[in-house]
Design a protein around this motif. Structure first.
Motif, mmCIF file in Angstrom:
data_model
loop_
_atom_site.group_PDB
_atom_site.id
_atom_site.type_symbol
_atom_site.label_atom_id
_atom_site.label_comp_id
_atom_site.label_asym_id
_atom_site.label_seq_id
_atom_site.Cartn_x
_atom_site.Cartn_y
_atom_site.Cartn_z
ATOM 1 N N LYS A 135 26.490 22.394 20.936
ATOM 2 C CA LYS A 135 28.352 21.301 20.552
ATOM 3 C C LYS A 135 27.757 21.474 18.846
ATOM 4 O O LYS A 135 26.841 21.466 17.897
ATOM 5 C CB LYS A 135 27.295 19.650 20.872
ATOM 6 N N GLY A 136 29.459 21.512 18.467
ATOM 7 C CA GLY A 136 29.613 21.227 16.564
ATOM 8 C C GLY A 136 31.034 21.293 16.856
ATOM 9 O O GLY A 136 31.954 21.534 17.523
ATOM 10 N N PHE A 137 31.242 21.219 15.461
ATOM 11 C CA PHE A 137 32.482 21.664 14.938
ATOM 12 C C PHE A 137 33.413 23.383 14.790
ATOM 13 O O PHE A 137 32.681 23.814 14.769
ATOM 14 C CB PHE A 137 32.785 20.936 13.655
ATOM 15 N N LEU A 138 34.829 23.442 16.293
ATOM 16 C CA LEU A 138 35.481 24.583 16.152
ATOM 17 C C LEU A 138 35.534 24.756 15.446
ATOM 18 O O LEU A 138 37.030 24.337 14.809
ATOM 19 C CB LEU A 138 35.343 24.114 17.757
ATOM 20 N N SER A 139 36.312 26.008 15.150
ATOM 21 C CA SER A 139 37.133 26.022 13.531
ATOM 22 C C SER A 139 38.052 25.549 14.113
ATOM 23 O O SER A 139 39.163 26.504 15.987
ATOM 24 C CB SER A 139 37.038 27.697 13.860
ATOM 25 N N CYS A 140 39.389 25.199 13.436
ATOM 26 C CA CYS A 140 40.573 24.768 14.526
ATOM 27 C C CYS A 140 41.793 26.146 15.520
ATOM 28 O O CYS A 140 41.993 25.551 16.062
ATOM 29 C CB CYS A 140 41.133 24.219 12.847
ATOM 30 N N THR A 141 41.972 26.765 14.216
ATOM 31 C CA THR A 141 42.839 27.699 14.629
ATOM 32 C C THR A 141 42.593 28.803 15.982
ATOM 33 O O THR A 141 43.061 28.857 17.317
ATOM 34 C CB THR A 141 42.875 29.210 14.111
ATOM 35 N N PRO A 142 40.824 29.173 15.878
ATOM 36 C CA PRO A 142 40.786 29.772 17.417
ATOM 37 C C PRO A 142 40.213 28.812 18.823
ATOM 38 O O PRO A 142 40.937 28.663 19.902
ATOM 39 C CB PRO A 142 39.114 30.736 17.403
ATOM 40 N N ALA A 175 35.886 35.750 19.225
ATOM 41 C CA ALA A 175 34.708 36.153 20.033
ATOM 42 C C ALA A 175 34.042 35.072 20.522
ATOM 43 O O ALA A 175 34.075 35.432 21.384
ATOM 44 C CB ALA A 175 34.524 37.270 19.050
ATOM 45 N N ALA A 176 33.347 34.262 19.696
ATOM 46 C CA ALA A 176 32.438 32.862 20.145
ATOM 47 C C ALA A 176 32.990 32.453 21.333
ATOM 48 O O ALA A 176 32.198 31.681 22.264
ATOM 49 C CB ALA A 176 32.335 32.054 19.184
ATOM 50 N N LEU A 177 34.455 31.796 20.966
ATOM 51 C CA LEU A 177 34.856 31.160 22.255
ATOM 52 C C LEU A 177 35.428 31.757 23.375
ATOM 53 O O LEU A 177 34.812 31.069 24.813
ATOM 54 C CB LEU A 177 35.951 29.997 21.098
ATOM 55 N N PRO A 259 58.013 30.559 14.911
ATOM 56 C CA PRO A 259 56.981 29.552 14.958
ATOM 57 C C PRO A 259 56.820 29.171 16.450
ATOM 58 O O PRO A 259 57.643 29.265 17.402
ATOM 59 C CB PRO A 259 57.658 28.538 13.851
ATOM 60 N N GLY A 260 56.249 28.333 16.898
ATOM 61 C CA GLY A 260 55.938 26.996 17.961
ATOM 62 C C GLY A 260 54.933 27.848 18.184
ATOM 63 O O GLY A 260 54.748 26.867 19.789
ATOM 64 N N GLY A 261 53.926 28.628 18.437
ATOM 65 C CA GLY A 261 52.927 28.933 18.803
ATOM 66 C C GLY A 261 51.569 28.335 18.507
ATOM 67 O O GLY A 261 51.337 27.410 18.613
ATOM 68 N N VAL A 262 51.010 29.379 17.918
ATOM 69 C CA VAL A 262 49.378 28.979 17.754
ATOM 70 C C VAL A 262 49.443 27.732 16.476
ATOM 71 O O VAL A 262 48.367 26.916 15.872
ATOM 72 C CB VAL A 262 48.852 30.650 17.672
ATOM 73 N N GLY A 263 50.517 28.203 15.304
ATOM 74 C CA GLY A 263 50.588 27.345 14.346
ATOM 75 C C GLY A 263 50.181 26.152 14.072
ATOM 76 O O GLY A 263 49.260 24.887 13.917
#
Ligand code: NAP
Length: 280
Positions: A135-142, A175-177, A259-263
């Motif tokens: 458990k830990g902080f996940l990089s926000c975009t992925p 990749a990890a996620l 816009p309106g997807g991943v962003g």
């Protein structure tokens, strides 16, 4: 026609869920404070910082404390501030808006942030936790992309997932996620041979290369799910991604717009990480 994966709607749902959760924490007397540090006045960074503060205000209960430092701030001064914020018990999360000016070593700054307050998920400890399944902080975009897929009822388990791009903030944590979700993962990059053939294996194709409309239908397996991380302004000043949407959309089963997807998901997941600081 492909299913349009609506990042605006999904990010709104997540922010509304967080708003309720934060209200409960507040009722229990638990406050959340995010320290946001910006060095210099790069216009794009200013927009990102403003949007992050707006998201804190929307969720309520998350105080954003701003540190706007001049361009000529030294590395030592920035490190000192981060160390003070590490020690400040009223601060839950620390975010240094990247990029920092060239005279400051970005990696050194990231490593100075306490892993317990690393809401961007960039600290090597957060990255290590992600890869070994702790458990830990996940990089926000992925992390946002995983939410987009799950909340659009797209299953990952057993799927061929191809990521184009291997940056520390998108490609590698992605990749990890995906591995964690039991996808079969391939990471492609600028030295990959026969990129089109590799991309065409993908049931789920995630593109984060930073090249305007680079990916055309020639890279797409019929019916693939296509996620566009890229963000550009074209010659006509329109926002667009790494994917040629008009060309790719008819060949995909689901696709994110730009816009309106991943962003919008990136900020929603940052807010999730802020709330995570008090969930632990
Ligand atoms: P980055 O650090 O520049 O990495 C780009 C990656 O793409 C590198 O791994 C590079 O390979 C690979 N690449 C470049 N050209 C390629 C090609 N022709 N064929 C195959 N691979 C190629 O980029 P990033 O930070 O991951 O960002 C990528 C894009 O996503 C940018 O447009 C950025 O603005 C956007 N972005 C959006 C969000 C959001 O919230 N929506 C968040 C982050 C980034 P090598 O490693 O071999 O050089």
């Amino acid at each position: 026609m492909a299913q349009l994966i609506d990042g605006k709607l999904i990010s709104q749902q997540i922010k509304d869920e967080l708003k309720e959760e934060v209200a409960q924490f507040k009722a229990e007397g638990i406050d959340i404070c995010l320290a946001v540090i910006q060095v210099g006045s790069d216009p794009a960074s200013s927009v990102y910082v403003r949007n992050k503060k707006k998201a804190c205000a929307y969720i309520g209960g998350v105080e954003s404390r701003s540190y706007e430092l001049p361009e000529e701030t030294s590395e030592e001064e920035l490190i000192k501030l981060v160390e003070e914020l590490n020690a400040d018990e009223s601060v839950n999360g620390i975010l240094v808006q990247l990029p920092v000016p060239d005279h400051i070593d970005e990696d050194k700054i990231i490593r100075t942030i306490s892993p317990d307050k690393d809401v961007d998920g960039f600290h090597p400890v957060s990255v290590g936790r992600l890869w070994i399944g702790e458990k830990g902080f996940l990089s926000c975009t992925p992390a946002g992309i995983i939410q987009l897929l799950k909340r659009s009822n797209i299953s990952i388990e057993g799927k061929e997932c191809v990521i184009i791009g291997r940056s520390n903030i998108v490609g590698k944590p992605m990749a990890a996620l995906l591995l964690r979700e039991n996808g079969t993962v391939t990471v492609a990059h600028s030295r990959t041979k026969d990129l089109k053939e590799v991309a065409k294996r993908a049931d789920i194709l995630i593109v984060a290369i930073g090249k305007e409309r680079f990916i055309t239908s020639e890279y797409i397996k019929e019916g693939a799910v296509v996620i566009d991380v890229g963000m550009h302004r074209d010659e006509a000043n329109h926002l667009c991604g790494d994917i040629d949407f008009a060309d790719v959309e008819p060949h995909s089963s689901a696709i994110t717009p730009v816009p309106g997807g991943v962003g919008p998901m990136t900020i929603a997941m940052l807010m999730n990480n802020c709330v995570e600081t008090v969930r632990k």
